[in-house]
Design a protein around this motif. Structure first.
Motif: not given
Length: 286
Positions: A178-183
């Motif tokens: 997914w575009p942004k790996l938050e974790d």
């Protein structure tokens, strides 16, 4: 430490294709890594597949312990998520997965007959993040080498339908993140199992993470595999002891990068034991 993100152009394109093809499919097989049952699931998948029925397939189960697998299955049952553990390379767990598929085939057949239409094969799309073994599983289910496989993220670049001798047709798809790996902790675990390119996360960083995770969770590995009887105070000292055990030394010190690569490879090959990098949320277990 570098912030990890890996979303090359082919993933964005594949996401659009998956969304388009999902409308033509009866069922989604979501392939995840058995060592990371939740972190290896794409949180944006639901946006792509809509309300399609799905089965969660946790591949590479031979690299995990039975008790851990059973704990996760209880967790998924509590959430009414159909799930199966398989080891595609060893063709293990396929019977249980096919039983779940046959249940969906029976439901489709009944629906088609009620509508006065001839039954047709179940159309199944296989989706997941990179390097979870989608293509290997497809080949195992088809009983033949239908698509190219390899232990490298991003190998599959396009969607491909495969007909099998069973009552289903399989659609292989590229692994997409997914575009942004938050974790970022979860992102690092993905790098450890090889689902993120080393261009996005260096082997030094992922190897360092793995070393520290093993110290905290499975310190016995170092005595059993690398003859380190007593853990030193600092991880840097432990890395040196592991390197010296494997002869990865040079004038003036150890071959650090090669040691990290070796540690990662031995973990991924299961030589450090059957290890799961995450457990089900405790509050959900009963």
């Amino acid at each position: 430490m570098t912030v990890i993100n890996w979303f090359p152009g082919h993933m964005a394109k594949a996401g659009k294709e998956i969304k388009n093809q999902a409308a033509l499919c009866d069922l989604i097989l979501e392939i995840a890594d058995a060592r990371l049952p939740e972190s290896s699931r794409n949180p944006e998948l639901q946006k792509l597949i809509g309300n399609k029925k799905s089965i969660l397939v946790l591949n590479k189960s031979d690299l995990t312990e039975k008790n851990d697998r059973e704990a996760w299955l209880r967790y998924y049952r509590s959430r009414k998520q159909k799930a199966a553990f398989v080891a595609a390379q060893k063709k293990a767990g396929l019977r249980e997965l096919k039983d779940l598929l046959n249940g969906e085939i029976a439901a489709l057949k009944q629906t088609m007959e009620e509508r006065g239409r001839r039954p047709r094969p179940l159309r199944v799309m296989m989706v997941g993040i990179p390097n979870t073994g989608k293509s290997a599983l497809l080949n195992a289910m088809a009983g033949a080498q239908k698509v190219k496989t390899g232990n490298k993220p991003g190998l599959t670049r396009s969607l491909q339908w495969v007909r099998t001798g069973e009552n289903w047709e399989l659609l292989d798809s590229p692994g997409i993140l997914w575009p942004k790996l938050e974790d970022q902790d979860a992102a690092m675990r993905l790098a450890v199992v090889g689902s993120i390119s080393k261009d996005a996360c260096s082997e030094e960083d992922s190897g360092w993470y793995l070393l520290n995770w093993l110290i905290q969770n499975h310190p016995r590995v170092f005595s059993q595999r690398y003859q380190v009887e007593h853990l030193p105070e600092y991880p840097e000292e432990l890395l040196e002891m592991v390197a010296r055990n494997r002869g990865m030394v040079r004038k003036g010190g150890i071959r650090e990068t090669e040691t990290y690569i070796m540690l990662l490879k031995e973990f991924r090959d299961g030589k450090l034991g059957a290890l799961m990098l995450e457990q089900p949320p405790k509050e959900e277990l009963s």
